[in-house]
Write an enzyme that holds these catalytic residues in place. Structure first.
Site, PDB file in Angstrom:
ATOM      1  N   HIS A 108     -15.646  49.909   5.181  1.00  0.00           N
ATOM      2  CA  HIS A 108     -14.345  50.090   4.521  1.00  0.00           C
ATOM      3  C   HIS A 108     -13.234  50.349   5.535  1.00  0.00           C
ATOM      4  O   HIS A 108     -13.488  50.736   6.686  1.00  0.00           O
ATOM      5  CB  HIS A 108     -14.412  51.256   3.522  1.00  0.00           C
ATOM      6  CG  HIS A 108     -14.663  52.592   4.164  1.00  0.00           C
ATOM      7  ND1 HIS A 108     -13.680  53.311   4.823  1.00  0.00           N
ATOM      8  CD2 HIS A 108     -15.789  53.344   4.245  1.00  0.00           C
ATOM      9  CE1 HIS A 108     -14.171  54.440   5.276  1.00  0.00           C
ATOM     10  NE2 HIS A 108     -15.459  54.485   4.943  1.00  0.00           N
ATOM     11  N   GLU A 129     -22.265  56.230   1.223  1.00  0.00           N
ATOM     12  CA  GLU A 129     -22.375  56.762   2.578  1.00  0.00           C
ATOM     13  C   GLU A 129     -23.475  57.822   2.651  1.00  0.00           C
ATOM     14  O   GLU A 129     -23.957  58.324   1.625  1.00  0.00           O
ATOM     15  CB  GLU A 129     -21.019  57.342   3.030  1.00  0.00           C
ATOM     16  CG  GLU A 129     -20.964  57.880   4.448  1.00  0.00           C
ATOM     17  CD  GLU A 129     -21.336  56.848   5.517  1.00  0.00           C
ATOM     18  OE1 GLU A 129     -22.476  56.346   5.476  1.00  0.00           O
ATOM     19  OE2 GLU A 129     -20.499  56.578   6.399  1.00  0.00           O
TER      20      GLU A 129
END
Length: 498
Positions: free
Chosen positions: A61, A135
């Site tokens: 990202h 994550e």
């Protein structure tokens, strides 16, 4: 563009894989880290078989608000993309806009999902979110500024920094859990009926995806860098007999920024660096000839590629340029040297700076590879990296000679007369692939796990010095050549870990 690739099956038979070296000691003193002898590891489950070749593109990202604040994010979902992060995602969209992806998998966290939406743009298919792509779970660490983590958790924070593979918090081992989750993701990705897959996720999970694909353990956490919106590509090729596919890391961390700009590697400043430069294309490349190991000069495309590489390295103050004595390598090294010396004379008080050029036979593997008895010139499967291209004795000779070259580069880098030192090595793609496997303390059997294009660069940083382990900043970076052309003027100084 001619592309040269060594490829074996998945790096080793599962029962015969080697254990990678320990990246961090449990002691907080980094100086105590040693590289133990390679050892056997436990078997892991094979990957699902596939019916057709599959390419998987991983994207991290864009910069998030917590990246910018230096806050530990983990799998929390309270940060969003910054304005810079949105711009990085837009750059990635432009870089990938001509790719015909069949499906997009995304982490469900806001920062990754928004990045995926920008890149996916007007494509009609729905983005598939998967919680396994979130994550790394960092439990009590999440939300803390880094100095707060150090103050509040002391020894645990030190272990997170220096021995992440064995890091324990709240009765969890986050990195081990992450590796298991990434391995689970591959089953779902490979089982999906698609040939081209986009995955948008995070720094740590993308590291784990790359590592588990090519057979590396948790010891490699923070070694395969993933910058904001960095792109990594993995190619999976089916076996004729079925079973686990052949797997090759096509590129690692192709970033919206210059890969050689100032910045950190894994959150640490690196003052020592080795840049591996593949020479530009030669005439036999353009003709599709099998004689690409002959001593030939570059063709016009190769000359342009070498000049573009020299310009990419323009702002780096290089200490030494090593090259193979072969014509194409020497020409590329001289192009880099000329631009370096000219760059130092752009000011009014010009004092030319000499960049030392050294030729070494250890970077020339042409004679070794020509000795292979396999004739692959008429077999297209070799070009796609789906079979052993060279015999074992040839690979062993390549491995031994490249080991000498790697040690020479480390010895040069260890010179303490320069606090900041950057060395360039110019050679054949096969040489550089072997050098990277030496850097990672792997065996010759991993040579087939990597791919390099003519004119590409790969960057290895040494944030703890050349006597310690290197961090792979990028592999097979080609944006400067016009392929996946992207702006390279933005600084990477603000890139954070997670």
């Amino acid at each position: 563009m001619f592309s040269l690739q060594l490829s074996l099956s998945h790096p080793l038979p599962l029962h015969n894989r080697r254990k990678p070296f320990t990246i961090r000691s449990s002691s907080p003193s980094v100086k105590e880290i040693q590289k133990p002898p390679q050892q056997e590891v436990h078997d892991t489950a094979p990957f699902p078989s596939i019916k057709a070749a599959k390419r998987v593109v991983l994207v991290r990202h864009g910069q998030s608000t917590w990246n910018a604040e230096g806050r530990i994010q983990g799998s929390s979902d309270y940060s969003v993309l910054t304005q810079k992060g949105e711009a990085q995602a837009e750059t990635s969209r432009q870089m990938l806009m001509d790719d015909n992806f069949d499906v997009c998998f995304s982490s469900p966290l806001i920062r990754s999902k928004r990045t995926a939406e920008i890149i996916w743009d007007t494509r009609e298919d729905v983005i598939v979110t998967d919680s396994d792509l979130r994550e790394i779970d960092l439990y009590s660490f999440q939300g803390l500024l880094k100095h707060e983590g150090k103050e509040k958790f002391g020894a645990a924070f030190s272990q997170w920094q220096n021995d992440a593979a064995n890091f324990n918090i709240d009765d969890h081992y986050p990195v081990r859990e992450l590796w298991a989750r990434a391995r689970n993701c591959w089953d779902k990705i490979l089982d999906h009926e698609s040939k081209s897959v986009l995955v948008v996720a995070h720094n740590a999970v993308n590291q784990a995806l790359v590592a588990t694909a090519i057979g590396l353990g948790t010891e490699y956490f923070r070694i395969l860098l993933q910058s904001n919106c960095g792109v990594s590509v993995l190619d999976f090729t089916p076996r004729a007999e079925g079973g686990s596919p052949y797997i090759c890391l096509n590129r690692l961390n192709q970033t919206p920024n210059s890969p050689v700009a100032a910045g950190s590697s894994g959150g640490r400043k690196a003052s020592k660096r080795i840049i591996l430069v593949c020479h530009g294309t030669i005439q036999s490349d353009a003709e599709g000839s099998s004689s690409n190991f002959e001593d030939q000069p570059m063709n016009m495309l190769g000359v342009i590629q070498s000049q573009k590489t020299a310009e990419l390295l323009l702002d780096m103050k290089l200490s030494t340029i090593y090259s193979s004595p072969k014509n194409a390598c020497v020409e590329t090294a001289m192009a880099i040297s000329r631009v370096q010396e000219a760059a130092d004379c752009l000011g009014a008080d010009c004092v030319p700076r000499y960049v030392e050029l050294k030729q070494t036979e250890d970077l020339d593997v042409g004679d070794i590879l020509r000795q292979s008895k396999k004739d692959t010139s008429k077999d297209s499967t070799y070009k796609n990296g789906t079979s052993n291209r060279f015999e074992d004795d040839t690979l062993l000779a390549l491995w031994d000679q490249s080991g000498k070259a790697w040690q020479s580069l480390l010895n040069e880098l260890s010179d303490e007369s320069e606090s900041d030192k950057v060395i360039v090595a110019v050679g054949h793609s096969e040489t550089h692939i072997a050098l990277m496997t030496h850097c990672l303390n792997l065996t010759k059997d991993w040579i087939g796990s990597f791919h390099l294009d003519a004119g590409s660069i790969s960057v290895i940083d040494f944030p703890d010095g050349p006597t310690q382990n290197g961090v792979i900043r990028c592999i097979n970076y080609t944006a400067h050549l016009g392929r996946w052309s992207i702006p390279i003027t933005r600084s990477t100084a603000d890139d954070e870990e997670f």
